[in-house]
Scaffold this motif. Structure first.
Motif, PDB file in Angstrom:
ATOM      1  N   MET A   1      23.789  32.308  45.203  1.00 41.57           N
ATOM      2  CA  MET A   1      24.559  31.219  44.626  1.00 41.57           C
ATOM      3  C   MET A   1      25.950  31.711  44.261  1.00 41.57           C
ATOM      4  N   ARG A   2      26.908  30.816  44.255  1.00 39.71           N
ATOM      5  CA  ARG A   2      28.315  31.158  44.035  1.00 39.71           C
ATOM      6  C   ARG A   2      28.678  30.938  42.568  1.00 39.71           C
ATOM      7  N   ILE A   3      29.345  31.948  41.988  1.00 38.80           N
ATOM      8  CA  ILE A   3      29.587  31.947  40.553  1.00 38.80           C
ATOM      9  C   ILE A   3      31.069  32.168  40.248  1.00 38.80           C
ATOM     10  N   VAL A   4      31.569  31.423  39.244  1.00 42.42           N
ATOM     11  CA  VAL A   4      32.887  31.675  38.670  1.00 42.42           C
ATOM     12  C   VAL A   4      32.670  32.260  37.283  1.00 42.42           C
ATOM     13  N   LEU A   5      33.299  33.402  37.013  1.00 46.62           N
ATOM     14  CA  LEU A   5      33.221  34.054  35.710  1.00 46.62           C
ATOM     15  C   LEU A   5      34.392  33.637  34.837  1.00 46.62           C
ATOM     16  N   VAL A   6      34.120  33.396  33.559  1.00 47.21           N
ATOM     17  CA  VAL A   6      35.176  33.052  32.607  1.00 47.21           C
ATOM     18  C   VAL A   6      35.035  33.958  31.392  1.00 47.21           C
ATOM     19  N   ALA A   7      36.018  34.804  31.157  1.00 49.07           N
ATOM     20  CA  ALA A   7      36.023  35.690  29.984  1.00 49.07           C
ATOM     21  C   ALA A   7      37.416  36.281  29.832  1.00 49.07           C
ATOM     22  N   ASP A   8      37.903  36.344  28.602  1.00 48.86           N
ATOM     23  CA  ASP A   8      39.228  36.944  28.401  1.00 48.86           C
ATOM     24  C   ASP A   8      39.148  38.462  28.297  1.00 48.86           C
ATOM     25  N   ASP A   9      37.936  38.992  28.225  1.00 52.68           N
ATOM     26  CA  ASP A   9      37.709  40.430  28.143  1.00 52.68           C
ATOM     27  C   ASP A   9      37.515  40.994  29.553  1.00 52.68           C
ATOM     28  N   ARG A  10      38.474  41.762  30.023  1.00 52.32           N
ATOM     29  CA  ARG A  10      38.397  42.268  31.396  1.00 52.32           C
ATOM     30  C   ARG A  10      37.207  43.206  31.598  1.00 52.32           C
ATOM     31  N   ILE A  11      36.894  44.009  30.602  1.00 50.15           N
ATOM     32  CA  ILE A  11      35.747  44.915  30.730  1.00 50.15           C
ATOM     33  C   ILE A  11      34.468  44.117  30.921  1.00 50.15           C
ATOM     34  N   LEU A  12      34.329  43.022  30.175  1.00 52.74           N
ATOM     35  CA  LEU A  12      33.141  42.176  30.319  1.00 52.74           C
ATOM     36  C   LEU A  12      33.098  41.551  31.707  1.00 52.74           C
ATOM     37  N   ARG A  13      34.239  41.040  32.187  1.00 53.90           N
ATOM     38  CA  ARG A  13      34.263  40.446  33.527  1.00 53.90           C
ATOM     39  C   ARG A  13      33.902  41.474  34.586  1.00 53.90           C
ATOM     40  N   ASP A  14      34.494  42.673  34.466  1.00 58.68           N
ATOM     41  CA  ASP A  14      34.211  43.714  35.445  1.00 58.68           C
ATOM     42  C   ASP A  14      32.726  44.085  35.429  1.00 58.68           C
ATOM     43  N   GLY A  15      32.155  44.173  34.233  1.00 53.38           N
ATOM     44  CA  GLY A  15      30.744  44.524  34.122  1.00 53.38           C
ATOM     45  C   GLY A  15      29.840  43.468  34.713  1.00 53.38           C
ATOM     46  N   LEU A  16      30.118  42.208  34.398  1.00 52.30           N
ATOM     47  CA  LEU A  16      29.308  41.121  34.933  1.00 52.30           C
ATOM     48  C   LEU A  16      29.437  41.034  36.454  1.00 52.30           C
ATOM     49  N   ARG A  17      30.663  41.200  36.953  1.00 48.33           N
ATOM     50  CA  ARG A  17      30.861  41.154  38.399  1.00 48.33           C
ATOM     51  C   ARG A  17      30.060  42.251  39.093  1.00 48.33           C
ATOM     52  N   ALA A  18      30.093  43.459  38.510  1.00 41.00           N
ATOM     53  CA  ALA A  18      29.360  44.579  39.105  1.00 41.00           C
ATOM     54  C   ALA A  18      27.857  44.328  39.084  1.00 41.00           C
ATOM     55  N   LEU A  19      27.349  43.827  37.972  1.00 37.93           N
ATOM     56  CA  LEU A  19      25.916  43.571  37.864  1.00 37.93           C
ATOM     57  C   LEU A  19      25.483  42.435  38.787  1.00 37.93           C
ATOM     58  N   LEU A  20      26.267  41.363  38.829  1.00 39.34           N
ATOM     59  CA  LEU A  20      25.928  40.245  39.716  1.00 39.34           C
ATOM     60  C   LEU A  20      26.004  40.665  41.175  1.00 39.34           C
ATOM     61  N   GLY A  21      26.895  41.614  41.487  1.00 39.99           N
ATOM     62  CA  GLY A  21      27.027  42.091  42.849  1.00 39.99           C
ATOM     63  C   GLY A  21      25.809  42.838  43.341  1.00 39.99           C
ATOM     64  N   ARG A  22      24.982  43.323  42.408  1.00 37.59           N
ATOM     65  CA  ARG A  22      23.756  44.024  42.783  1.00 37.59           C
ATOM     66  C   ARG A  22      22.638  43.071  43.163  1.00 37.59           C
ATOM     67  N   ASP A  23      22.818  41.782  42.864  1.00 34.52           N
ATOM     68  CA  ASP A  23      21.805  40.774  43.192  1.00 34.52           C
ATOM     69  C   ASP A  23      22.229  40.064  44.472  1.00 34.52           C
ATOM     70  N   SER A  24      21.405  40.143  45.495  1.00 32.74           N
ATOM     71  CA  SER A  24      21.771  39.589  46.809  1.00 32.74           C
ATOM     72  C   SER A  24      21.874  38.071  46.801  1.00 32.74           C
ATOM     73  N   THR A  25      21.347  37.423  45.757  1.00 34.04           N
ATOM     74  CA  THR A  25      21.361  35.956  45.722  1.00 34.04           C
ATOM     75  C   THR A  25      22.604  35.406  45.048  1.00 34.04           C
ATOM     76  N   THR A  26      23.442  36.271  44.463  1.00 34.56           N
ATOM     77  CA  THR A  26      24.617  35.799  43.735  1.00 34.56           C
ATOM     78  C   THR A  26      25.900  36.371  44.316  1.00 34.56           C
ATOM     79  N   GLU A  27      26.980  35.620  44.160  1.00 34.42           N
ATOM     80  CA  GLU A  27      28.297  36.052  44.641  1.00 34.42           C
ATOM     81  C   GLU A  27      29.370  35.515  43.693  1.00 34.42           C
ATOM     82  N   VAL A  28      30.181  36.392  43.134  1.00 32.84           N
ATOM     83  CA  VAL A  28      31.293  35.979  42.281  1.00 32.84           C
ATOM     84  C   VAL A  28      32.455  35.577  43.179  1.00 32.84           C
ATOM     85  N   ILE A  29      32.828  34.309  43.129  1.00 36.23           N
ATOM     86  CA  ILE A  29      33.868  33.800  44.018  1.00 36.23           C
ATOM     87  C   ILE A  29      35.176  33.500  43.288  1.00 36.23           C
TER      88      ILE A  29
END
Length: 215
Positions: A1-29
């Motif tokens: 599934m395609r996901i948009v991340l919203v967070a003003d904390d770049r470290i949090l965004r980077d962490g979530l993007r990395a973790l979501l990238g490990r799941d083959s069913t999700t994609e940060v777009i």
């Protein structure tokens, strides 16, 4: 599934993007740092899910959720927040949120929320469900009055939420059940507590000590 991340904390965004990238069913777009930018990214990418970090219930955050929910009904919204406050959770769902996860949970809980809302359900993490439906047996114990003792845990929880001003629809969203289920519970409460109105239920809830707040 395609996901948009919203967070003003770049470290949090980077962490979530990395973790979501490990799941083959999700994609940060797409990513955004604030409400207006989030609305633009959602309009641009039409994601399946918006995963938003909401650290305060400001008018900007409310407007972001409302705009996305109203303009993109196929997009589901999951909120990450440090707060477990009932009023905060209720406000999130009133604005159009579909899932709510307290940030003290692990990443697996975020995935469960994403999968649940994408499947069409609403989702509350266990930490919030514990708040919405507290264990009144342990909370009140022997101090309970006879009328209170006849209530089930769910009935006591629904009574508290009704007394605090939540509607049947809002309670249904919180508990992931239908409005008809909550309406039936309300009727059963009226029968058990021998009242014929929500105002009567509020008075009984106050008398029982189930709530100290009525709106």
């Amino acid at each position: 599934m395609r996901i948009v991340l919203v967070a003003d904390d770049r470290i949090l965004r980077d962490g979530l993007r990395a973790l979501l990238g490990r799941d083959s069913t999700t994609e940060v777009i797409g990513e955004a740092t604030c409400g207006p930018e989030a609305v633009e990214r959602v309009a641009e990418h039409r994601p399946d899910v918006v995963l938003a970090d909401v650290g305060s219930w400001t008018s900007a955050n409310v407007e972001m959720i409302r705009q996305i929910a109203e303009a993109h009904r196929d997009t589901r919204i999951v909120i990450l927040s440090p707060f477990r406050n009932q009023a905060f959770v209720a406000a999130a769902f009133r604005a159009g949120t579909h899932g709510y996860v307290v940030k003290r949970n692990g990443f697996d809980e975020v995935l469960r929320a994403i999968e649940a809302v994408r499947a069409g359900s609403t989702y509350l993490c266990p930490r919030v469900r514990e708040l919405i439906l507290p264990d009144y047996t342990h909370a009140h114990g022997a101090a309970r009055k006879p009328a209170d003792a006849c209530l089930t845990e769910r009935e006591a929880g629904v009574l508290q939420l009704l007394a605090e001003g939540q509607t049947s629809k809002e309670i249904a969203l919180m508990l992931n059940v239908s409005s008809k289920t909550i309406d039936a519970c309300r009727r059963q409460l009226m029968k058990k507590l021998e009242v014929n109105s929500v105002a009567g239920l509020v008075k009984r809830a106050l008398a029982m000590g189930i709530t100290t707040l009525a709106s």
